[in-house]
Design an enzyme around this catalytic site. Structure first.
Site, PDB file in Angstrom:
ATOM      1  N   ASP A   1      -9.373  14.675   0.568  1.00  0.00           N
ATOM      2  CA  ASP A   1      -8.091  14.074  -0.594  1.00  0.00           C
ATOM      3  C   ASP A   1      -7.147  15.640  -0.554  1.00  0.00           C
ATOM      4  O   ASP A   1      -7.717  16.821  -0.871  1.00  0.00           O
ATOM      5  CB  ASP A   1      -8.749  14.086  -2.084  1.00  0.00           C
ATOM      6  CG  ASP A   1      -8.169  13.834  -2.640  1.00  0.00           C
ATOM      7  OD1 ASP A   1      -6.779  12.881  -2.880  1.00  0.00           O
ATOM      8  OD2 ASP A   1      -8.026  13.609  -4.056  1.00  0.00           O
TER       9      ASP A   1
ATOM     10  N   ASN B   1      -6.228   1.575  -0.835  1.00  0.00           N
ATOM     11  CA  ASN B   1      -4.620   2.385  -0.511  1.00  0.00           C
ATOM     12  C   ASN B   1      -3.972   1.677   0.289  1.00  0.00           C
ATOM     13  O   ASN B   1      -3.278   1.727   0.170  1.00  0.00           O
ATOM     14  CB  ASN B   1      -5.913   3.765   1.126  1.00  0.00           C
ATOM     15  CG  ASN B   1      -6.076   4.414   0.627  1.00  0.00           C
ATOM     16  OD1 ASN B   1      -7.225   5.375   1.532  1.00  0.00           O
ATOM     17  ND2 ASN B   1      -6.255   5.100  -0.850  1.00  0.00           N
TER      18      ASN B   1
ATOM     19  N   GLY C   1      -1.054  14.050   0.029  1.00  0.00           N
ATOM     20  CA  GLY C   1       0.256  14.116  -0.788  1.00  0.00           C
ATOM     21  C   GLY C   1       0.447  15.049  -1.263  1.00  0.00           C
ATOM     22  O   GLY C   1       1.951  15.383  -0.834  1.00  0.00           O
TER      23      GLY C   1
HETATM   24  C1  FPP Z   1      -6.445  11.294   0.330  1.00  0.00           C
HETATM   25  O1  FPP Z   1      -5.101  12.251   0.267  1.00  0.00           O
HETATM   26  C2  FPP Z   1      -6.286  10.926   1.856  1.00  0.00           C
HETATM   27  C3  FPP Z   1      -5.682   9.495   2.386  1.00  0.00           C
HETATM   28  C4  FPP Z   1      -5.550   8.310   1.846  1.00  0.00           C
HETATM   29  C5  FPP Z   1      -5.491   9.440   4.458  1.00  0.00           C
HETATM   30  C6  FPP Z   1      -6.255   9.859   4.239  1.00  0.00           C
HETATM   31  C7  FPP Z   1      -6.232  10.287   5.793  1.00  0.00           C
HETATM   32  C8  FPP Z   1      -6.028  11.668   6.944  1.00  0.00           C
HETATM   33  C9  FPP Z   1      -7.075  12.559   7.090  1.00  0.00           C
HETATM   34  C10 FPP Z   1      -5.495  10.715   8.528  1.00  0.00           C
HETATM   35  C11 FPP Z   1      -6.900  10.067   9.281  1.00  0.00           C
HETATM   36  C12 FPP Z   1      -6.319  10.268  11.072  1.00  0.00           C
HETATM   37  C13 FPP Z   1      -7.911  11.003  10.691  1.00  0.00           C
HETATM   38  C14 FPP Z   1      -7.383  11.601  12.349  1.00  0.00           C
HETATM   39  C15 FPP Z   1      -9.070  11.696  10.121  1.00  0.00           C
HETATM   40  P1  FPP Z   1      -3.707  11.233  -0.804  1.00  0.00           P
HETATM   41  O2  FPP Z   1      -3.016  11.401   0.422  1.00  0.00           O
HETATM   42  O3  FPP Z   1      -4.407  11.251  -1.902  1.00  0.00           O
HETATM   43  O4  FPP Z   1      -3.212  13.312  -2.219  1.00  0.00           O
HETATM   44  P2  FPP Z   1      -2.892  13.120  -3.206  1.00  0.00           P
HETATM   45  O5  FPP Z   1      -3.814  12.890  -3.897  1.00  0.00           O
HETATM   46  O6  FPP Z   1      -2.526  14.166  -2.814  1.00  0.00           O
HETATM   47  O7  FPP Z   1      -1.603  12.000  -3.243  1.00  0.00           O
END
Ligand code: FPP
Length: 239
Positions: A20, A68, A23
């Site tokens: 997490d 998501n 973003g």
């Molecule tokens: C949550 O952070 C993250 C996700 C929803 C996506 C995770 C995906 C990856 C790390 C890439 C996948 C690829 C591989 C190779 C594992 P967020 O976007 O919710 O962060 P925020 O809370 O700061 O908005």
């Protein structure tokens, strides 16, 4: 911080991570959210390597939840592209890396190409013994509902009876059927929620919440989480 010699043998067999903060990491830098996910994918590579070096046998990561899909089309396709790129490379390096790939989630909603790559990676790596479980279009409640539905079907077809249902048997209907429960679940980024992740499997897991955003998460942070886990006294409900 490095793991002390004394504790090097007490590493969890199974670590699960909610990746997490991608973003927020991007926003802080004035970058698009997809750049945060790209940095998150790099963090995943680093941490997967470090888990292997520490002797962890199973690593489960939350890559895309059933919730998501509410994100913008741009962001969703960015995450799917990163996964596709990672799997393409993993398929090429399979012999060398010898990592077993497993996918927890409903893959039917992925593009046929990505789904095909997931299935190819899963079947081609089935004999390797260090395992990465990618939670993709995954939700803990949905996993339990689908398991219950399948058990009910088996009862209807006369293969099972309601009386034989035990915790152990129910576990065998989950995506994680052959995987031991995670001893340690790490959530970076400062959020204090479980967000529908491994609801059944986390019954006795130790949670470590950390203030670092996932793209900044490094080997030292993993070691710190393992040390925190080692300081806890796990009693499983006993005295
Ligand atoms: C949550 O952070 C993250 C996700 C929803 C996506 C995770 C995906 C990856 C790390 C890439 C996948 C690829 C591989 C190779 C594992 P967020 O976007 O919710 O962060 P925020 O809370 O700061 O908005």
């Amino acid at each position: 911080m490095a793991l002390s010699e004394k504790n090097i043998t007490c590493v969890p067999r199974h670590i699960a991570i909610i990746m997490d903060g991608n973003g927020r990491w991007a926003k802080k830098r004035g970058l698009p959210r997809t750049a945060g996910h790209a940095a998150g994918a790099e963090a995943f590579r680093r941490i997967a390597n470090h888990c292997r070096a520490r002797g962890v046998k199973y690593l489960t990561v939350y890559a895309f939840s059933t919730e998501n899909w509410k994100r913008s089309e741009d962001e969703i396709s960015g995450i799917m592209r990163l996964l596709g790129k990672y799997l393409e490379e993993a398929l090429q390096d399979m012999e060398q890396n010898r990592v077993r790939f497993c996918f927890f989630g409903d893959l039917s909603r992925l593009s046929p190409k990505l789904r095909q790559m997931c299935l190819a990676a899963q079947s081609r790596s089935a004999d390797y013994d260090v395992q990465v479980n990618f939670c993709l279009n995954y939700g803990g409640r949905l996993e339990i509902v689908q398991a219950a539905r399948q058990f009910a079907r088996d009862v209807q077809e006369g293969k099972r009876s309601p009386e034989e249902l035990s915790e152990e048997l129910f576990s065998s209907y989950l995506y994680s059927a052959d995987v031991p429960d995670p001893e340690l679940i790490i959530r970076p980024s400062g959020e204090l929620r479980t967000s529908n992740f491994l609801l059944w499997q986390s019954a006795y897991s130790e949670y470590v919440f950390m203030n670092v955003l996932w793209p900044d998460f490094g080997p030292g942070d993993l070691d710190a989480a393992i040390e925190e886990y080692q300081r806890r006294n796990r009693r499983f409900g006993g005295a």
